[in-house]
Design a protein around this motif. Structure first.
Motif, PDB file in Angstrom:
ATOM      1  N   HIS A   1      10.865   5.478   8.145  1.00  0.00           N
ATOM      2  CA  HIS A   1      11.866   4.606   8.289  1.00  0.00           C
ATOM      3  C   HIS A   1      12.127   4.603  10.034  1.00  0.00           C
ATOM      4  CE1 HIS A   1      13.519   3.354   4.245  1.00  0.00           C
ATOM      5  NE2 HIS A   1      12.240   3.680   4.183  1.00  0.00           N
TER       6      HIS A   1
ATOM      7  N   ASP B   1      11.649  -1.659   0.511  1.00  0.00           N
ATOM      8  CA  ASP B   1      12.592  -1.682   1.770  1.00  0.00           C
ATOM      9  C   ASP B   1      13.163  -2.891   2.035  1.00  0.00           C
ATOM     10  OD1 ASP B   1      12.905   1.121   1.856  1.00  0.00           O
ATOM     11  OD2 ASP B   1      10.938   1.158   2.993  1.00  0.00           O
TER      12      ASP B   1
ATOM     13  N   PRO C   1       8.884  -0.177   6.108  1.00  0.00           N
ATOM     14  CA  PRO C   1       8.121   1.129   6.019  1.00  0.00           C
ATOM     15  C   PRO C   1       7.257   1.151   4.705  1.00  0.00           C
ATOM     16  CG  PRO C   1      10.427   1.640   6.285  1.00  0.00           C
ATOM     17  CD  PRO C   1      10.427   0.156   6.319  1.00  0.00           C
ATOM     18  N   HIS C   2       8.146   0.660   3.533  1.00  0.00           N
ATOM     19  CA  HIS C   2       7.235   0.679   2.226  1.00  0.00           C
ATOM     20  C   HIS C   2       7.821  -0.551   1.227  1.00  0.00           C
ATOM     21  CE1 HIS C   2       8.809   4.920   3.521  1.00  0.00           C
ATOM     22  NE2 HIS C   2       7.404   5.096   3.265  1.00  0.00           N
TER      23      HIS C   2
HETATM   24 ZN    ZN Z   1      11.176   3.341   2.375  1.00  0.00          ZN
END
Ligand code: ZN
Length: 251
Positions: free
Chosen positions: A160, A49, A45-46
């Motif tokens: 997430h 991660d 997601p980011h």
């Molecule tokens: Zn994240």
């Protein structure tokens, strides 16, 4: 001052519970996972991660020249304290991701940014959701990974959990046969331990030994200075260990 102390106490308690869950799963509640030679696609997601959750696995596969693609779903614009300019934040986090993946052995051409708005994956309109799924389907069909890594479905962070849902829908639409593994990031930190252990896949947890590439993973984490400054140090500590935890799931 009055407000700071309880926050610190709470964080300390969280850190203790977090370490206990992690240690219990690694030492008693998991089976060893042998590294497979399957090609992989990691959905993050980011920007961080993928390294926190799967950095060791990625480094181990890349050492054996097994193809690994990494797909970042959001642009990461919310995850910083003092980079006030959104565009600057996005660029900084992308550069950090490229550097971290370089350390892990993933070339730029295997890194994909979908640039969805950070923090908004659960609020996509029906049209935006369909477009995102179509983008993921395209990547899956193009690169045909044999293994797919997603954040844990109950990972206590809206982006997430939404990433999990989007990727599952895309896999179904692509009709690709893949082995699916979930990586936990927030759940041990945010969920009470008795709830963590209620989930059926936690009882089937795998541990992957990453001791031989631990230094590489540490260097990849260090490539994210904006996140090391932003996140609580007690939270980050778990990701420097000798094992990574994965939960299998059938779809
Ligand atoms: Zn994240």
């Amino acid at each position: 001052m009055n407000k700071i102390v309880p926050v610190r106490v709470r964080e300390r308690l969280q850190e203790i519970q977090y370490s206990l869950i992690q240690e219990w799963i690694i030492n008693r509640g998991s089976q060893p996972l042998n590294l497979s030679h399957n090609s992989a696609m990691v959905f993050a997601p980011h920007q961080d991660d993928e390294t926190f959750g799967c950095g060791g696995m990625i480094a181990l596969k890349r050492q054996q020249e097994i193809p690994v693609h990494v797909v970042f779903i959001t642009d990461g614009q919310s995850g910083v304290n003092n980079l006030t300019n959104k565009n600057n934040t996005i660029q900084v986090r992308k550069q950090e991701a490229v550097k971290a993946l370089e350390v892990l052995g993933v070339d730029n051409s295997y890194t994909h940014f979908l640039d969805k708005q950070d923090g908004a994956l659960q609020k996509l309109t029906a049209e935006q959701k369909q477009l995102t799924i179509a983008q993921i389907v395209e990547l899956l069909k193009l690169y045909q990974p044999q293994e797919v890594y997603v954040p844990y479905r109950l990972d206590c962070h809206p982006d997430h959990e939404a990433t999990f849902d989007l990727v599952i829908l895309a896999i179904k639409e692509s009709q690709l046969q893949v082995k699916l593994l979930q990586y936990p990031i927030w759940v041990f930190w945010d969920k009470p331990f008795f709830q963590v252990f209620k989930a059926p896949e936690v009882k089937r947890a795998y541990r992957l030994s990453i001791a031989s590439v631990k230094d590489k993973k540490s260097r990849a984490i260090a490539a994210y200075p904006s996140q090391l400054e932003f996140l609580c140090s007690g939270f980050i500590k778990r990701f420097f260990g000798n094992n990574e935890i994965f939960f299998p799931i059938d779809i």
